[in-house]
Design a protein around this motif. Structure first.
Motif, mmCIF file in Angstrom:
data_model
loop_
_atom_site.group_PDB
_atom_site.id
_atom_site.type_symbol
_atom_site.label_atom_id
_atom_site.label_comp_id
_atom_site.label_asym_id
_atom_site.label_seq_id
_atom_site.Cartn_x
_atom_site.Cartn_y
_atom_site.Cartn_z
ATOM 1 N N THR A 8 0.836 -1.191 0.000
ATOM 2 C CA THR A 8 0.000 0.000 0.000
ATOM 3 C C THR A 8 0.875 1.246 0.000
ATOM 4 O O THR A 8 1.788 1.360 0.809
ATOM 5 C CB THR A 8 -0.907 0.015 1.242
ATOM 6 O OG1 THR A 8 -1.650 -1.199 1.294
ATOM 7 C CG2 THR A 8 -1.872 1.181 1.196
ATOM 8 N N SER A 23 -5.897 2.523 -5.515
ATOM 9 C CA SER A 23 -7.210 2.093 -5.014
ATOM 10 C C SER A 23 -7.783 3.051 -3.976
ATOM 11 O O SER A 23 -8.627 2.665 -3.171
ATOM 12 C CB SER A 23 -7.104 0.684 -4.406
ATOM 13 O OG SER A 23 -6.300 0.704 -3.234
ATOM 14 N N THR A 26 -6.447 4.257 -1.366
ATOM 15 C CA THR A 26 -6.076 3.819 -0.016
ATOM 16 C C THR A 26 -4.580 4.046 0.180
ATOM 17 O O THR A 26 -3.790 3.831 -0.736
ATOM 18 C CB THR A 26 -6.388 2.321 0.195
ATOM 19 O OG1 THR A 26 -7.759 2.081 -0.101
ATOM 20 C CG2 THR A 26 -6.107 1.891 1.626
ATOM 21 N N THR A 50 -8.599 5.305 3.833
ATOM 22 C CA THR A 50 -9.209 4.944 2.556
ATOM 23 C C THR A 50 -10.360 5.874 2.196
ATOM 24 O O THR A 50 -11.016 6.455 3.063
ATOM 25 C CB THR A 50 -9.700 3.479 2.584
ATOM 26 O OG1 THR A 50 -10.121 3.098 1.273
ATOM 27 C CG2 THR A 50 -10.861 3.307 3.555
ATOM 28 N N ASN A 102 -12.203 4.494 -0.536
ATOM 29 C CA ASN A 102 -12.699 3.475 -1.457
ATOM 30 C C ASN A 102 -13.995 2.899 -0.897
ATOM 31 O O ASN A 102 -13.997 2.295 0.182
ATOM 32 C CB ASN A 102 -11.643 2.379 -1.616
ATOM 33 C CG ASN A 102 -12.029 1.346 -2.664
ATOM 34 O OD1 ASN A 102 -13.207 1.062 -2.874
ATOM 35 N ND2 ASN A 102 -11.036 0.775 -3.319
ATOM 36 N N ASN A 107 -13.907 -0.699 0.376
ATOM 37 C CA ASN A 107 -13.212 -0.831 1.657
ATOM 38 C C ASN A 107 -14.074 -0.340 2.819
ATOM 39 O O ASN A 107 -14.075 -0.936 3.902
ATOM 40 C CB ASN A 107 -11.895 -0.048 1.636
ATOM 41 C CG ASN A 107 -10.823 -0.715 0.805
ATOM 42 O OD1 ASN A 107 -10.927 -1.891 0.464
ATOM 43 N ND2 ASN A 107 -9.788 0.031 0.458
ATOM 44 N N ASP A 109 -9.372 -4.348 -1.527
ATOM 45 C CA ASP A 109 -8.433 -3.884 -2.553
ATOM 46 C C ASP A 109 -7.036 -4.450 -2.365
ATOM 47 O O ASP A 109 -6.100 -4.071 -3.076
ATOM 48 C CB ASP A 109 -8.380 -2.355 -2.572
ATOM 49 C CG ASP A 109 -7.744 -1.754 -1.321
ATOM 50 O OD1 ASP A 109 -7.468 -2.509 -0.365
ATOM 51 O OD2 ASP A 109 -7.517 -0.528 -1.299
ATOM 52 N N LYS A 152 -13.036 8.641 -9.195
ATOM 53 C CA LYS A 152 -13.429 7.244 -9.357
ATOM 54 C C LYS A 152 -14.815 6.980 -8.780
ATOM 55 O O LYS A 152 -15.489 6.032 -9.183
ATOM 56 C CB LYS A 152 -12.417 6.335 -8.651
ATOM 57 C CG LYS A 152 -10.990 6.471 -9.138
ATOM 58 C CD LYS A 152 -10.031 5.772 -8.193
ATOM 59 C CE LYS A 152 -8.588 6.107 -8.534
ATOM 60 N NZ LYS A 152 -7.636 5.567 -7.542
#
Length: 521
Positions: free
Chosen positions: A33, A68, A70, A85, A87, A90, A390, A412
């Motif tokens: 990450t 992603s 994150t 995050t 996302n 997540n 992710d 996104k």
């Protein structure tokens, strides 16, 4: 002398910790990450200090650059590790799919124990389940919804609108954020405690509460927690002020609880009376423990309702001023509901049923909170090692944060126009409001900890916004949300996303078509 000793002790402690953490940092396993702007030993400290004034935008910028949405954050001296995050997949995993593995934990108790005690926002497990069950039952009753609606309507007609008429007639510049804070404080006192906050003790309580919340949040942001803990043990600095503030809060809250216990709680509709009635069958060690249980519950709801609504409305009026076509659409919608009052000094207060039909207003409020969520970031503690959907590895004891503020700025998630204020994205072809997936829009949290007061918050915000916008144009001194200001919004770094410097505005009375006719006659 005491301050000098504190400084020497602090520097010594830091030196020892640097040596310890140097060896700890070299033994940590690598992670896939990304960890932008991070350095050995000092972690993100230089970047944090450089971007503290734009903290949430800094986080959003970093998350937008990761594959992603994150990232991993290595704090100063590697004292803690954080996964952050934006996302939605997540967020669903953290708050629903693997809910039991991500808890408030000791971090919240350490930082907010003095203020929130063992209230619903500060605990997990059995204590949370009991309070959630009681609260869920009450927040789903029609009687409470109508009680809240009646309180808001009463305060609008007796307090807020008359004061705004006076300010407008005298050409005053007022701080709309402060006006809204005072108004929502009055509402939450009546809904939560069943008391009128006009007394001196209530005003002291309000100031003490604000101080306690701000100092509690500063603990979260401290690069070296040992320093504020040392201040607490020595009873100096901000920790001394926190202790004094909590004393005022407790004295006020316990006095109200005591007075309620001496009355017939079943005759009152406020939250405190309702919880007292429902908790009558619960077992407590003694009356003092029962009072503290009730105190923690009510203080938690004051935290939830005192500043969140006023903060959301402050940003809403700022955004509307910068997007006048949206203001025109809202005015057209609310004006079509019914004719204005016969007298110019009496405001139009809309009914519960009318408010439900204001779809564009509902969309504009949702869009405002998408960009400026009252609680911009939230945190959990990991119970056991886990892997997010992710692929992000999260180790036991790490903090798992999700940023609602950043998510509202992710292409996104919301598309290329994500940073633009567009209420229309919430409406279907017929102009009917359509909610988005809760994990794309975690403003009211998600899953088992979803905000119980969500619908009542919308009703309160719509009632205030509709009444104010029906009578006035809100003209911010700074011009409102221009493109330049949207790129660097003027917020303060506190638990709730308050506007820095308040929102100074002038009020301009609207002139209706009927009033134009009357003028000509």
């Amino acid at each position: 002398m005491l301050e000098l000793s504190f400084l020497i002790l602090s520097l010594t402690s830091i030196s020892v910790l640097i040596l310890i953490c140097f060896f700890r940092s070299t033994s940590h396993p690598p992670t896939k990450t990304p960890c932008p702007e991070s350095y050995p030993i000092i972690g993100i400290l230089p970047s944090l200090l450089r971007n503290r004034h734009r903290f949430h935008d800094w986080i959003a910028d970093m998350l937008s650059k990761t594959p992603s949405s994150t990232l991993q954050v290595n704090n100063f001296l590697n004292l803690s590790h954080i996964i952050c995050t934006a996302n939605p997949v997540n967020v669903e995993h953290l708050l629903v799919t693997n809910f039991s593995n991500y808890i408030k934990g000791s971090r919240y108790l350490d930082f907010l124990q003095e203020l929130l005690g063992h209230g619903i926002f500060n605990v997990d497990g059995h204590l949370w389940t009991v309070q959630r069950k009681i609260a869920s039952h009450e927040f789903n009753t029609k009687s409470l919804k109508h009680f809240v609606s009646d309180v808001v309507k009463s305060e609008l007609s007796k307090s807020l609108m008359p004061n705004l008429f006076k300010a407008c007639d005298h050409g005053l510049i007022i701080d709309m954020q402060e006006v809204l804070q005072d108004f929502t404080f009055t509402n939450i006192c009546k809904v939560a405690f069943g008391v009128d906050p006009g007394s001196v003790s209530s005003l002291n309580f309000s100031k003490a509460f604000d101080d306690a919340v701000e100092i509690g949040f500063s603990r979260f942001m401290a690069p070296l927690p040992a320093l504020w803990k040392l201040q607490r043990s020595l009873n100096i600095g901000s920790e001394k002020r926190l202790k004094e503030a909590v004393k005022v809060i407790n004295e006020f809250a316990l006095e109200v609880i005591k007075s309620r216990q001496e009355q017939d709680g079943g005759k009152n509709q406020d939250l405190l009376s309702r919880f007292m009635l429902l908790s009558s069958d619960m077992e407590f060690q003694d009356q003092e423990h029962k009072r503290m249980f009730l105190r923690d519950i009510i203080i938690s709801f004051v935290l939830a309702g005192k500043d969140s609504t006023s903060t959301a409305l402050t940003w809403f009026f700022w955004l509307i001023a910068g997007n006048p076509h949206c203001g025109s659409s809202i005015y057209s919608e609310i004006s079509s509901a019914a004719p204005p009052p016969a007298t110019a000094s009496k405001a139009r207060i809309f009914s519960y049923e009318e408010l439900k039909n204001f779809h564009y207003l509902h969309a504009a409020l949702s869009e405002s909170m998408r960009l400026f969520p009252p609680v911009p970031i939230n945190s959990r503690t990991t119970v056991e090692d886990d892997i997010l959907p992710d692929g992000t590895y999260v180790k036991k004891g790490w903090f798992a944060d999700y940023s609602a503020y950043a998510m509202g700025r992710m292409e996104k998630v919301w598309g290329q126009d994500c940073r633009e204020f567009k209420p229309e994205r919430w409406l279907d072809r017929d102009g009917v409001y359509q909610p988005f997936d809760q994990f794309r829009y975690p403003v009211f949290h998600c899953g088992p900890r979803m905000c119980l007061g969500k619908q009542m918050a919308y009703i309160q915000m719509k009632a205030i916004a509709a009444a104010v916008m029906h009578e006035f144009e809100i003209l911010p001194v700074d011009g409102g949300a221009t493109a330049r200001k949207m790129a660097s919004p003027p917020y303060r770094l506190t638990m709730v996303l308050k506007m820095r410097g308040g929102l100074p505005v002038r009020l301009k009375r609207r002139v209706t078509a009927q009033q134009e006719v009357n003028k000509r006659d």
